[in-house]
Design a protein around this motif. Structure first.
Motif: not given
Length: 120
Positions: A53-75
């Motif tokens: 569960r921790y490994a899956r959460a870490r992968q999801a965390q990395a994905h969320a951070m990567a997707m946050d880059v687009v939001r930050i760049a736009d806003e």
């Protein structure tokens, strides 16, 4: 970590859920009087249950951070601030999940089954 603090199932669920949303484990753990290392140790001690569960959460965390880059760049109106914030998230995502977000490019050659030699 405070004396006698224990990672209960409820705390673990909360931390893993928030990690999956992109929050940093050390910051979340501090709210419960724990350390980020306590969760890493628990994952290592329980590789089949909590560890998966921790490994899956870490992968999801990395994905969320990567997707946050687009939001930050736009806003973000300040380009310097946007660049620093984006670079920090990209760096962390690459360290958490280098296979998907790392900068390394694999170069293969030879008779490898996945990359057979080129015939001329």
């Amino acid at each position: 970590m405070r004396k006698g603090a224990k990672i209960t199932d409820d705390i673990a669920d909360e931390v893993l859920s928030r990690m999956s949303d992109g929050e940093v484990v050390a910051v979340i753990a501090r709210e419960f009087g724990l350390t980020g290392a306590a969760f890493t140790n628990k994952a290592a001690d329980e590789p089949e249950g909590f560890g998966l569960r921790y490994a899956r959460a870490r992968q999801a965390q990395a994905h969320a951070m990567a997707m946050d880059v687009v939001r930050i760049a736009d806003e973000e109106p300040d380009p310097q601030k946007a660049r620093v914030r984006c670079d920090a998230r990209k760096w962390v995502a690459a360290r958490i999940d280098p296979k998907n977000y790392g900068d390394r490019t694999a170069h293969t050659h030879g008779g490898d089954a996945d990359a057979p030699p080129i015939a001329f």
